[in-house]
Design a protein around this motif. Structure first.
Motif, PDB file in Angstrom:
ATOM      1  N   GLY A 106      96.796  16.356  38.076  1.00 25.29           N
ATOM      2  CA  GLY A 106      97.018  15.826  36.748  1.00 25.29           C
ATOM      3  C   GLY A 106      95.839  16.124  35.838  1.00 25.29           C
ATOM      4  N   SER A 107      96.147  16.287  34.560  1.00 30.61           N
ATOM      5  CA  SER A 107      95.124  16.453  33.544  1.00 30.61           C
ATOM      6  C   SER A 107      95.772  16.167  32.196  1.00 30.61           C
ATOM      7  N   GLY A 108      95.088  15.450  31.348  1.00 26.54           N
ATOM      8  CA  GLY A 108      95.627  15.153  30.031  1.00 26.54           C
ATOM      9  C   GLY A 108      96.811  14.212  30.057  1.00 26.54           C
ATOM     10  N   GLY A 109      96.957  13.424  31.106  1.00 24.73           N
ATOM     11  CA  GLY A 109      98.013  12.423  31.162  1.00 24.73           C
ATOM     12  C   GLY A 109      99.267  12.827  31.909  1.00 24.73           C
ATOM     13  N   GLY A 110      99.284  13.997  32.505  1.00 21.94           N
ATOM     14  CA  GLY A 110     100.472  14.403  33.250  1.00 21.94           C
ATOM     15  C   GLY A 110     100.163  15.533  34.199  1.00 21.94           C
ATOM     16  N   PRO A 111     101.165  15.972  34.964  1.00 28.39           N
ATOM     17  CA  PRO A 111     100.941  17.092  35.866  1.00 28.39           C
ATOM     18  C   PRO A 111     100.626  18.346  35.062  1.00 28.39           C
ATOM     19  N   ALA A 112      99.576  19.063  35.457  1.00 31.89           N
ATOM     20  CA  ALA A 112      99.132  20.185  34.646  1.00 31.89           C
ATOM     21  C   ALA A 112      98.813  21.441  35.439  1.00 31.89           C
ATOM     22  N   LEU A 113      98.424  21.294  36.700  1.00 34.50           N
ATOM     23  CA  LEU A 113      97.904  22.426  37.454  1.00 34.50           C
ATOM     24  C   LEU A 113      98.480  22.414  38.864  1.00 34.50           C
ATOM     25  N   ASN A 114      99.208  23.465  39.215  1.00 34.90           N
ATOM     26  CA  ASN A 114      99.739  23.630  40.554  1.00 34.90           C
ATOM     27  C   ASN A 114      98.838  24.616  41.293  1.00 34.90           C
ATOM     28  N   VAL A 115      98.258  24.192  42.407  1.00 37.91           N
ATOM     29  CA  VAL A 115      97.388  25.041  43.213  1.00 37.91           C
ATOM     30  C   VAL A 115      98.087  25.254  44.554  1.00 37.91           C
ATOM     31  N   TYR A 116      98.268  26.510  44.942  1.00 37.42           N
ATOM     32  CA  TYR A 116      99.007  26.792  46.166  1.00 37.42           C
ATOM     33  C   TYR A 116      98.363  27.941  46.936  1.00 37.42           C
ATOM     34  N   GLN A 117      98.478  27.874  48.256  1.00 37.13           N
ATOM     35  CA  GLN A 117      97.904  28.916  49.099  1.00 37.13           C
ATOM     36  C   GLN A 117      98.803  30.141  49.075  1.00 37.13           C
ATOM     37  N   SER A 118      98.181  31.306  48.865  1.00 31.98           N
ATOM     38  CA  SER A 118      98.934  32.550  48.757  1.00 31.98           C
ATOM     39  C   SER A 118      98.019  33.743  49.019  1.00 31.98           C
ATOM     40  N   ALA A 119      98.605  34.813  49.503  1.00 34.00           N
ATOM     41  CA  ALA A 119      97.862  36.057  49.723  1.00 34.00           C
ATOM     42  C   ALA A 119      97.480  36.724  48.410  1.00 34.00           C
ATOM     43  N   THR A 120      98.033  36.289  47.286  1.00 31.09           N
ATOM     44  CA  THR A 120      97.741  36.905  45.987  1.00 31.09           C
ATOM     45  C   THR A 120      96.585  36.226  45.258  1.00 31.09           C
TER      46      THR A 120
END
Length: 132
Positions: free
Chosen positions: A49-63
């Motif tokens: 969350g950032s700024g009052g709501g969901p903002a950043l999706n972080v996911y594991q990936s080869a890219t």
């Protein structure tokens, strides 16, 4: 309905979700709103969350870390304070040869204001910007 009527969230690929969690939660102080699988990795993603709501999706990936572009920007009121707090947490600010930076790593922004860049452990680039 146009896309402008919908929430937008940035997604960031990382090579090691545990290392990313230590950075995003430990150094940046972001709060994970939820976690889930990423591809075939149980617990391989987090939504922050950032700024009052969901903002950043972080996911594991080869890219992970494949772009040099700035992926997301936080617009802040007191850039000096935020840079000082993040520096104290162990975040290192990037200095680009083509720009002049002050002692903190902050540079004047084109069109006015100021900006500072930092990277996560995979080299994903983020910025902090302020109008003054």
């Amino acid at each position: 309905m146009p896309l402008s009527a919908h929430q937008l969230r940035t997604s960031i690929a990382v090579s090691d979700i545990e290392e990313a969690v230590a950075f995003y939660e430990g150094k940046l102080g972001l709060e994970a709103l939820w976690s889930g699988p990423s591809a075939h990795i149980a617990g391989g993603s987090r939504v922050y969350g950032s700024g009052g709501g969901p903002a950043l999706n972080v996911y594991q990936s080869a890219t992970a870390g494949k772009t040099q572009a700035t992926l997301a920007v936080w617009y802040v009121d007191d850039l000096d304070q935020i840079v000082d707090e993040l520096t104290a947490s162990g975040v290192e600010f990037v200095r680009y040869d083509q720009f002049e930076h002050d002692a903190r790593g902050i540079t004047p922004r084109a069109g006015g204001g100021r900006i500072a860049w930092f990277q996560d452990p995979d080299g994903n680039t983020f910025a902090l910007e302020a109008d003054v």
